[in-house]
Design a protein around this motif. Structure first.
Motif, PDB file in Angstrom:
ATOM      1  N   ASP A  43       3.055 -27.917 -12.406  1.00  0.00           N
ATOM      2  CA  ASP A  43       3.704 -27.323 -13.599  1.00  0.00           C
ATOM      3  C   ASP A  43       4.311 -28.190 -14.733  1.00  0.00           C
ATOM      4  N   PRO A  44       3.787 -28.055 -15.871  1.00  0.00           N
ATOM      5  CA  PRO A  44       4.092 -29.002 -17.166  1.00  0.00           C
ATOM      6  C   PRO A  44       5.589 -28.960 -17.260  1.00  0.00           C
ATOM      7  N   GLU A  45       6.289 -27.698 -17.029  1.00  0.00           N
ATOM      8  CA  GLU A  45       7.865 -27.787 -17.285  1.00  0.00           C
ATOM      9  C   GLU A  45       8.728 -28.561 -16.157  1.00  0.00           C
ATOM     10  N   VAL A  46       7.976 -29.231 -14.999  1.00  0.00           N
ATOM     11  CA  VAL A  46       8.576 -29.772 -13.989  1.00  0.00           C
ATOM     12  C   VAL A  46       8.238 -31.475 -14.030  1.00  0.00           C
ATOM     13  N   ARG A  47       9.686 -32.158 -14.045  1.00  0.00           N
ATOM     14  CA  ARG A  47       9.618 -33.421 -14.298  1.00  0.00           C
ATOM     15  C   ARG A  47      10.024 -34.152 -12.900  1.00  0.00           C
ATOM     16  N   CYS A  48      10.537 -33.521 -11.813  1.00  0.00           N
ATOM     17  CA  CYS A  48      10.751 -34.112 -10.752  1.00  0.00           C
ATOM     18  C   CYS A  48      11.001 -32.870  -9.616  1.00  0.00           C
ATOM     19  N   VAL A  49      10.519 -33.060  -8.334  1.00  0.00           N
ATOM     20  CA  VAL A  49      10.605 -32.168  -7.363  1.00  0.00           C
ATOM     21  C   VAL A  49      11.474 -32.545  -6.305  1.00  0.00           C
ATOM     22  N   TYR A  91       2.916 -37.322  -1.441  1.00  0.00           N
ATOM     23  CA  TYR A  91       2.618 -38.678  -2.340  1.00  0.00           C
ATOM     24  C   TYR A  91       1.781 -38.674  -3.605  1.00  0.00           C
ATOM     25  N   GLU A  92       0.855 -37.458  -3.968  1.00  0.00           N
ATOM     26  CA  GLU A  92       0.187 -37.436  -4.927  1.00  0.00           C
ATOM     27  C   GLU A  92       0.693 -36.352  -5.908  1.00  0.00           C
ATOM     28  N   CYS A  93       1.765 -35.909  -5.570  1.00  0.00           N
ATOM     29  CA  CYS A  93       2.667 -35.255  -6.454  1.00  0.00           C
ATOM     30  C   CYS A  93       2.643 -35.835  -7.903  1.00  0.00           C
ATOM     31  N   GLU A  94       2.355 -34.844  -9.085  1.00  0.00           N
ATOM     32  CA  GLU A  94       2.288 -35.619 -10.370  1.00  0.00           C
ATOM     33  C   GLU A  94       3.555 -36.009 -10.792  1.00  0.00           C
ATOM     34  N   VAL A  95       4.629 -35.601 -10.258  1.00  0.00           N
ATOM     35  CA  VAL A  95       6.006 -36.087 -10.722  1.00  0.00           C
ATOM     36  C   VAL A  95       6.599 -36.430  -9.489  1.00  0.00           C
ATOM     37  N   ILE A 193      16.092 -38.275 -13.386  1.00  0.00           N
ATOM     38  CA  ILE A 193      14.834 -38.456 -13.414  1.00  0.00           C
ATOM     39  C   ILE A 193      13.943 -37.410 -14.531  1.00  0.00           C
ATOM     40  N   ALA A 194      14.540 -36.061 -14.465  1.00  0.00           N
ATOM     41  CA  ALA A 194      13.896 -35.160 -15.235  1.00  0.00           C
ATOM     42  C   ALA A 194      14.210 -35.393 -16.700  1.00  0.00           C
ATOM     43  N   LYS A 195      15.351 -36.112 -17.132  1.00  0.00           N
ATOM     44  CA  LYS A 195      15.539 -36.586 -18.580  1.00  0.00           C
ATOM     45  C   LYS A 195      14.469 -37.107 -19.118  1.00  0.00           C
ATOM     46  N   LYS A 196      13.433 -37.938 -18.404  1.00  0.00           N
ATOM     47  CA  LYS A 196      12.456 -38.701 -19.105  1.00  0.00           C
ATOM     48  C   LYS A 196      11.439 -37.960 -19.597  1.00  0.00           C
ATOM     49  N   ASP A 197      10.659 -38.749 -20.434  1.00  0.00           N
ATOM     50  CA  ASP A 197       9.629 -37.870 -21.360  1.00  0.00           C
ATOM     51  C   ASP A 197       8.621 -37.206 -20.278  1.00  0.00           C
ATOM     52  N   ALA A 198       8.036 -36.095 -20.371  1.00  0.00           N
ATOM     53  CA  ALA A 198       7.489 -35.548 -19.439  1.00  0.00           C
ATOM     54  C   ALA A 198       6.023 -36.271 -19.164  1.00  0.00           C
ATOM     55  N   THR A 199       5.279 -36.571 -20.079  1.00  0.00           N
ATOM     56  CA  THR A 199       4.133 -37.403 -20.045  1.00  0.00           C
ATOM     57  C   THR A 199       4.410 -38.738 -19.479  1.00  0.00           C
ATOM     58  N   ILE A 201       6.609 -39.927 -17.489  1.00  0.00           N
ATOM     59  CA  ILE A 201       6.925 -39.868 -16.231  1.00  0.00           C
ATOM     60  C   ILE A 201       5.878 -39.662 -15.097  1.00  0.00           C
ATOM     61  N   ARG A 202       4.960 -38.851 -15.653  1.00  0.00           N
ATOM     62  CA  ARG A 202       3.618 -38.669 -14.847  1.00  0.00           C
ATOM     63  C   ARG A 202       2.699 -39.977 -14.870  1.00  0.00           C
ATOM     64  N   LEU A 203       2.968 -40.521 -16.002  1.00  0.00           N
ATOM     65  CA  LEU A 203       2.121 -41.995 -15.917  1.00  0.00           C
ATOM     66  C   LEU A 203       2.833 -42.769 -15.155  1.00  0.00           C
ATOM     67  N   ALA A 204       4.158 -43.004 -14.914  1.00  0.00           N
ATOM     68  CA  ALA A 204       4.805 -43.842 -14.283  1.00  0.00           C
ATOM     69  C   ALA A 204       4.333 -43.566 -12.718  1.00  0.00           C
ATOM     70  N   LYS A 205       4.261 -42.217 -12.359  1.00  0.00           N
ATOM     71  CA  LYS A 205       4.315 -42.039 -10.898  1.00  0.00           C
ATOM     72  C   LYS A 205       2.654 -42.462 -10.669  1.00  0.00           C
ATOM     73  N   ALA A 206       1.786 -42.225 -11.530  1.00  0.00           N
ATOM     74  CA  ALA A 206       0.526 -42.562 -11.244  1.00  0.00           C
ATOM     75  C   ALA A 206       0.415 -44.025 -11.309  1.00  0.00           C
ATOM     76  N   ALA A 207       1.013 -44.769 -12.269  1.00  0.00           N
ATOM     77  CA  ALA A 207       0.960 -46.174 -12.210  1.00  0.00           C
ATOM     78  C   ALA A 207       1.421 -46.850 -10.807  1.00  0.00           C
ATOM     79  N   ILE A 208       2.763 -46.282 -10.366  1.00  0.00           N
ATOM     80  CA  ILE A 208       3.451 -46.863  -9.283  1.00  0.00           C
ATOM     81  C   ILE A 208       2.314 -46.675  -8.199  1.00  0.00           C
ATOM     82  N   ASN A 209       1.881 -45.376  -7.780  1.00  0.00           N
ATOM     83  CA  ASN A 209       0.848 -44.965  -6.829  1.00  0.00           C
ATOM     84  C   ASN A 209      -0.276 -46.001  -6.622  1.00  0.00           C
ATOM     85  N   GLY A 210      -0.826 -46.380  -7.965  1.00  0.00           N
ATOM     86  CA  GLY A 210      -2.037 -47.474  -8.129  1.00  0.00           C
ATOM     87  C   GLY A 210      -1.913 -48.582  -7.620  1.00  0.00           C
ATOM     88  N   ILE A 211      -0.586 -49.124  -7.552  1.00  0.00           N
ATOM     89  CA  ILE A 211      -0.132 -50.462  -7.330  1.00  0.00           C
ATOM     90  C   ILE A 211       0.231 -50.640  -5.992  1.00  0.00           C
TER      91      ILE A 211
END
Length: 251
Positions: A43-49, A91-95, A193-199, A201-211
């Motif tokens: 959901d593009p409106e969600v920044r944290c679950v 683990y793979e949740c986008e946020v 966490i949800a105060k961060k930029d929506a795009t 925060i998703r990039l951050a999640k993908a980056a952290i999983n990647g390392i």
């Protein structure tokens, strides 16, 4: 009863698990949980679950009674695949996913919180893998993300639990609060966490999983192979039957 999703605040999705009496999930429950987390993350409106549960404890693992009723291996295969999907969904949740843990967090519960991005726990929370007492194996992958290697092994071999305070000392639990304050504390972290930029925060999640140094999906799948071996050899049934008679049949 089941898995529900609500929106307690802007940018936050609250996924709540409710499978009384102890949140030992049947096969369909693991898939429901996986679907709910993935849907919330997309959901593009969600920044944290926030992942939470009702009742006596956060999660007691799989429903052993469901396996004992099955004369074949379909329940075992279903539980293993369902757990795999639910753990992967977290683990793979986008946020980022914040786990709000109270009471017991056992077996499959460790798979969920071990793959979460942050954990807030109540003072009464305990974490452990009683798998060897229940005719199963698995989720050492996720316990190793919560405690140091040698402690993980000792907890695994003994089926003992660690308290929220102990995990906080190891740095894997963000905050420990009275049970009455758990929801507020988890939502407070989620809101930050949800105060961060929506795009971003998703990039951050993908980056952290990647390392990540360990591929949690592959390592957990490797563990599951030994669970199948234990079941095919008859060892699992023998241990599970003993546990079921003593504890009432859930894990």
């Amino acid at each position: 009863m089941g898995v529900s999703t609500s929106r307690p605040d802007k940018g936050i999705a609250l996924v709540t698990v409710d499978f009384p009496p102890v949140n030992a999930l049947p096969v369909h429950g693991w898939y429901e949980l996986a679907d709910a987390v993935r849907t919330a993350g997309r959901d593009p409106e969600v920044r944290c679950v926030v992942l939470a549960a009702t009742g006596r404890g956060f999660n007691a693992g799989v429903d052993i009674k469901e396996m004992q009723r099955d004369t074949g291996h379909s329940a075992l295969i279903g539980a293993n695949r369902g757990c795999y999907e639910a753990f992967a969904a977290v683990y793979e949740c986008e946020v980022p996913v914040v786990a709000a843990v109270h009471g017991f967090c056992l077996g499959g519960g460790i798979g969920l919180v071990g793959n979460a991005d942050a954990i807030v726990a109540s003072e009464d929370a305990v974490f452990g893998l009683p798998e060897l007492d229940r005719g199963a194996l698995g989720a050492a992958t996720h316990l190793a993300r919560l405690v140091p290697q040698h402690l993980m092994r000792a907890l695994y071999y003994t089926s003992r639990t660690a308290t929220a305070a102990e995990l906080h000392a190891h740095g894997s639990v963000w905050k420990v609060v009275p049970r009455t304050e758990l929801s507020a504390a988890a939502l407070e972290l989620a809101a930050e966490i949800a105060k961060k930029d929506a795009t971003l925060i998703r990039l951050a999640k993908a980056a952290i999983n990647g390392i990540d140094p360990v591929d949690v999906r592959r390592s957990y799948r490797f563990e599951q192979g030994f669970t199948f071996e234990a079941n095919l050899s008859g060892v699992a049934d023998r241990v599970r039957d003993t546990f079921g008679k003593a504890q009432g049949g859930t894990a």
